[in-house]
Design a protein around this motif. Structure first.
Motif, PDB file in Angstrom:
ATOM      1  N   GLU A 173     -43.535 -29.562 -19.803  1.00 51.79           N
ATOM      2  CA  GLU A 173     -43.084 -28.234 -19.370  1.00 51.79           C
ATOM      3  C   GLU A 173     -42.073 -28.356 -18.236  1.00 51.79           C
ATOM      4  O   GLU A 173     -41.029 -27.706 -18.233  1.00 51.79           O
ATOM      5  CB  GLU A 173     -44.271 -27.371 -18.894  1.00 51.79           C
ATOM      6  N   ALA A 174     -42.406 -29.201 -17.252  1.00 52.50           N
ATOM      7  CA  ALA A 174     -41.500 -29.379 -16.113  1.00 52.50           C
ATOM      8  C   ALA A 174     -40.180 -29.982 -16.592  1.00 52.50           C
ATOM      9  O   ALA A 174     -39.098 -29.520 -16.215  1.00 52.50           O
ATOM     10  CB  ALA A 174     -42.146 -30.278 -15.057  1.00 52.50           C
ATOM     11  N   LEU A 175     -40.275 -30.975 -17.463  1.00 55.44           N
ATOM     12  CA  LEU A 175     -39.061 -31.633 -17.961  1.00 55.44           C
ATOM     13  C   LEU A 175     -38.174 -30.622 -18.691  1.00 55.44           C
ATOM     14  O   LEU A 175     -36.948 -30.601 -18.512  1.00 55.44           O
ATOM     15  CB  LEU A 175     -39.446 -32.801 -18.879  1.00 55.44           C
ATOM     16  N   ALA A 176     -38.803 -29.757 -19.487  1.00 56.40           N
ATOM     17  CA  ALA A 176     -38.021 -28.760 -20.238  1.00 56.40           C
ATOM     18  C   ALA A 176     -37.290 -27.814 -19.287  1.00 56.40           C
ATOM     19  O   ALA A 176     -36.111 -27.488 -19.503  1.00 56.40           O
ATOM     20  CB  ALA A 176     -38.947 -27.980 -21.174  1.00 56.40           C
ATOM     21  N   LEU A 177     -37.955 -27.374 -18.216  1.00 55.45           N
ATOM     22  CA  LEU A 177     -37.313 -26.466 -17.243  1.00 55.45           C
ATOM     23  C   LEU A 177     -36.155 -27.159 -16.523  1.00 55.45           C
ATOM     24  O   LEU A 177     -35.105 -26.570 -16.269  1.00 55.45           O
ATOM     25  CB  LEU A 177     -38.343 -25.976 -16.222  1.00 55.45           C
ATOM     26  N   ILE A 178     -36.354 -28.416 -16.207  1.00 52.73           N
ATOM     27  CA  ILE A 178     -35.321 -29.195 -15.495  1.00 52.73           C
ATOM     28  C   ILE A 178     -34.088 -29.358 -16.386  1.00 52.73           C
ATOM     29  O   ILE A 178     -32.946 -29.140 -15.958  1.00 52.73           O
ATOM     30  CB  ILE A 178     -35.905 -30.564 -15.067  1.00 52.73           C
ATOM     31  N   LEU A 179     -34.312 -29.707 -17.640  1.00 52.21           N
ATOM     32  CA  LEU A 179     -33.185 -29.914 -18.564  1.00 52.21           C
ATOM     33  C   LEU A 179     -32.453 -28.602 -18.836  1.00 52.21           C
ATOM     34  O   LEU A 179     -31.223 -28.577 -18.968  1.00 52.21           O
ATOM     35  CB  LEU A 179     -33.674 -30.538 -19.877  1.00 52.21           C
ATOM     36  N   GLU A 180     -33.200 -27.500 -18.890  1.00 45.66           N
ATOM     37  CA  GLU A 180     -32.568 -26.198 -19.095  1.00 45.66           C
ATOM     38  C   GLU A 180     -31.665 -25.846 -17.903  1.00 45.66           C
ATOM     39  O   GLU A 180     -30.575 -25.282 -18.093  1.00 45.66           O
ATOM     40  CB  GLU A 180     -33.651 -25.130 -19.304  1.00 45.66           C
ATOM     41  N   ALA A 181     -32.106 -26.210 -16.705  1.00 47.71           N
ATOM     42  CA  ALA A 181     -31.271 -25.975 -15.511  1.00 47.71           C
ATOM     43  C   ALA A 181     -29.977 -26.781 -15.619  1.00 47.71           C
ATOM     44  O   ALA A 181     -28.903 -26.307 -15.234  1.00 47.71           O
ATOM     45  CB  ALA A 181     -32.041 -26.346 -14.251  1.00 47.71           C
ATOM     46  N   GLY A 182     -30.060 -27.986 -16.142  1.00 54.97           N
ATOM     47  CA  GLY A 182     -28.848 -28.792 -16.345  1.00 54.97           C
ATOM     48  C   GLY A 182     -27.940 -28.158 -17.384  1.00 54.97           C
ATOM     49  O   GLY A 182     -26.716 -28.085 -17.209  1.00 54.97           O
ATOM     50  N   ARG A 183     -28.519 -27.663 -18.443  1.00 54.15           N
ATOM     51  CA  ARG A 183     -27.740 -27.035 -19.521  1.00 54.15           C
ATOM     52  C   ARG A 183     -26.957 -25.833 -19.019  1.00 54.15           C
ATOM     53  O   ARG A 183     -25.854 -25.548 -19.482  1.00 54.15           O
ATOM     54  CB  ARG A 183     -28.691 -26.599 -20.648  1.00 54.15           C
ATOM     55  N   LEU A 184     -27.551 -25.113 -18.057  1.00 61.02           N
ATOM     56  CA  LEU A 184     -26.927 -23.881 -17.555  1.00 61.02           C
ATOM     57  C   LEU A 184     -25.889 -24.133 -16.458  1.00 61.02           C
ATOM     58  O   LEU A 184     -25.280 -23.193 -15.958  1.00 61.02           O
ATOM     59  CB  LEU A 184     -28.009 -22.927 -17.039  1.00 61.02           C
ATOM     60  N   ALA A 185     -25.687 -25.383 -16.098  1.00 67.25           N
ATOM     61  CA  ALA A 185     -24.721 -25.689 -15.019  1.00 67.25           C
ATOM     62  C   ALA A 185     -23.317 -25.239 -15.427  1.00 67.25           C
ATOM     63  O   ALA A 185     -22.934 -25.361 -16.595  1.00 67.25           O
ATOM     64  CB  ALA A 185     -24.722 -27.186 -14.734  1.00 67.25           C
ATOM     65  N   PRO A 186     -22.544 -24.737 -14.468  1.00 64.98           N
ATOM     66  CA  PRO A 186     -21.152 -24.404 -14.784  1.00 64.98           C
ATOM     67  C   PRO A 186     -20.318 -25.682 -14.888  1.00 64.98           C
ATOM     68  O   PRO A 186     -20.604 -26.670 -14.206  1.00 64.98           O
ATOM     69  CB  PRO A 186     -20.715 -23.581 -13.562  1.00 64.98           C
ATOM     70  N   THR A 187     -19.310 -25.643 -15.751  1.00 64.05           N
ATOM     71  CA  THR A 187     -18.365 -26.775 -15.856  1.00 64.05           C
ATOM     72  C   THR A 187     -16.962 -26.192 -15.963  1.00 64.05           C
ATOM     73  O   THR A 187     -16.793 -25.042 -16.402  1.00 64.05           O
ATOM     74  CB  THR A 187     -18.649 -27.639 -17.108  1.00 64.05           C
ATOM     75  N   ALA A 188     -15.975 -26.973 -15.571  1.00 68.84           N
ATOM     76  CA  ALA A 188     -14.590 -26.491 -15.587  1.00 68.84           C
ATOM     77  C   ALA A 188     -14.209 -26.062 -17.006  1.00 68.84           C
ATOM     78  O   ALA A 188     -14.400 -26.816 -17.972  1.00 68.84           O
ATOM     79  CB  ALA A 188     -13.650 -27.587 -15.100  1.00 68.84           C
ATOM     80  N   ALA A 189     -13.694 -24.837 -17.116  1.00 62.34           N
ATOM     81  CA  ALA A 189     -13.284 -24.237 -18.392  1.00 62.34           C
ATOM     82  C   ALA A 189     -14.438 -24.217 -19.412  1.00 62.34           C
ATOM     83  O   ALA A 189     -14.209 -24.130 -20.614  1.00 62.34           O
ATOM     84  CB  ALA A 189     -12.068 -24.951 -18.983  1.00 62.34           C
ATOM     85  N   ASN A 190     -15.654 -24.318 -18.913  1.00 65.18           N
ATOM     86  CA  ASN A 190     -16.872 -24.330 -19.742  1.00 65.18           C
ATOM     87  C   ASN A 190     -16.826 -25.399 -20.838  1.00 65.18           C
ATOM     88  O   ASN A 190     -17.369 -25.221 -21.925  1.00 65.18           O
ATOM     89  CB  ASN A 190     -17.117 -22.944 -20.371  1.00 65.18           C
ATOM     90  N   ARG A 191     -16.187 -26.535 -20.510  1.00 68.79           N
ATOM     91  CA  ARG A 191     -16.056 -27.597 -21.525  1.00 68.79           C
ATOM     92  C   ARG A 191     -17.364 -28.350 -21.789  1.00 68.79           C
ATOM     93  O   ARG A 191     -17.493 -29.028 -22.797  1.00 68.79           O
ATOM     94  CB  ARG A 191     -14.984 -28.600 -21.085  1.00 68.79           C
ATOM     95  N   GLN A 192     -18.290 -28.310 -20.813  1.00 64.73           N
ATOM     96  CA  GLN A 192     -19.594 -28.987 -20.970  1.00 64.73           C
ATOM     97  C   GLN A 192     -19.426 -30.442 -21.416  1.00 64.73           C
ATOM     98  O   GLN A 192     -20.044 -30.861 -22.415  1.00 64.73           O
ATOM     99  CB  GLN A 192     -20.478 -28.195 -21.943  1.00 64.73           C
ATOM    100  N   PRO A 193     -18.613 -31.210 -20.657  1.00 63.47           N
ATOM    101  CA  PRO A 193     -18.306 -32.579 -21.080  1.00 63.47           C
ATOM    102  C   PRO A 193     -19.356 -33.581 -20.603  1.00 63.47           C
ATOM    103  O   PRO A 193     -19.026 -34.602 -19.978  1.00 63.47           O
ATOM    104  CB  PRO A 193     -16.961 -32.839 -20.400  1.00 63.47           C
ATOM    105  N   PHE A 194     -20.620 -33.279 -20.861  1.00 61.39           N
ATOM    106  CA  PHE A 194     -21.683 -34.165 -20.364  1.00 61.39           C
ATOM    107  C   PHE A 194     -22.809 -34.266 -21.378  1.00 61.39           C
ATOM    108  O   PHE A 194     -22.955 -33.407 -22.264  1.00 61.39           O
ATOM    109  CB  PHE A 194     -22.222 -33.637 -19.019  1.00 61.39           C
ATOM    110  N   ARG A 195     -23.574 -35.315 -21.245  1.00 56.15           N
ATOM    111  CA  ARG A 195     -24.827 -35.476 -21.984  1.00 56.15           C
ATOM    112  C   ARG A 195     -25.861 -35.944 -20.974  1.00 56.15           C
ATOM    113  O   ARG A 195     -25.524 -36.653 -20.033  1.00 56.15           O
ATOM    114  CB  ARG A 195     -24.706 -36.514 -23.109  1.00 56.15           C
TER     115      ARG A 195
END
Ligand SMILES: Cc1cc2nc3c(=O)[nH]c(=O)nc-3n(C[C@H](O)[C@H](O)[C@H](O)COP(=O)(O)O)c2cc1C
Length: 168
Positions: A24-46
């Motif tokens: 549960e904690a891991l899922a919340l943490i990863l969701e916070a990462g997913r919601l991070a802003p990125t330049a031009a919303n490119r989401q260039p990360f894994r």
């Protein structure tokens, strides 16, 4: 947790207990990462999630500190340079995006009562191998994730009058 308390509570945890991190904690943490802003919303990360059990020897090649090997989970934020937003003057924003993602992960982990530590001083080639990265992916930041076994230290920070300048 209230935000001002959260940012004061986070610190670099360099000693971990062996208890697992809940799904549960891991899922919340990863969701916070997913919601991070990125330049031009490119989401260039894994984000690569690796459970350390049975992999201590491999991890020692990535970052050999004893405390790094204690955490039950390590998160790797890797960048995808080909997906990053690049400004007209050629400046890629990949590293900035990755840092924001890591900050989201780390603050969410703090909110879950878990310890983390930003790690940039790792062996790139070992990290590529251990985190099984693809050809277009670059390991940029790591953090152990687990239950802290040490205590926070006093935060040594410069005063605001050194760090902030007003133009009036
Ligand atoms: C981008 C970045 C890279 C870092 N790399 C490492 C590292 O490789 N190893 C380490 O032990 N700490 C690393 N740190 C942790 C810093 O040393 C730590 O955040 C700083 O001393 C302030 O302490 P605090 O996190 O306890 O507030 C890194 C921090 C940042 C932000």
């Amino acid at each position: 947790m209230e935000f001002q308390e959260l940012i004061r509570r986070r610190y670099s945890v360099r000693e971990y207990r062996p208890e697992p991190v809940s799904e549960e904690a891991l899922a919340l943490i990863l969701e916070a990462g997913r919601l991070a802003p990125t330049a031009a919303n490119r989401q260039p990360f894994r984000i690569v999630v690796l459970h350390t059990a049975g992999r201590k020897a491999a991890f020692a090649r990535v970052y050999s500190r004893q405390w790094f090997l204690q955490a039950p989970v390590v998160l790797c934020v890797c960048g995808v340079p080909g997906e990053a937003w690049v400004r007209q003057d050629g400046r890629s924003h990949l590293d900035i995006d990755a840092a924001i993602v890591m900050d989201h992960l780390i603050l969410a982990a703090t909110d879950e009562g878990l310890g983390t530590c930003w790690i940039a001083n790792f062996d790139m080639n070992a990290a590529r191998e251990v985190f099984e990265l693809g050809a277009g992916e670059v390991p940029l930041l790591l953090t152990p994730l687990g239950h802290a076994a040490d205590r926070p230290r006093l935060k040594e920070r410069r005063n605001l009058d050194v760090l902030v300048r007003y133009i009036r």
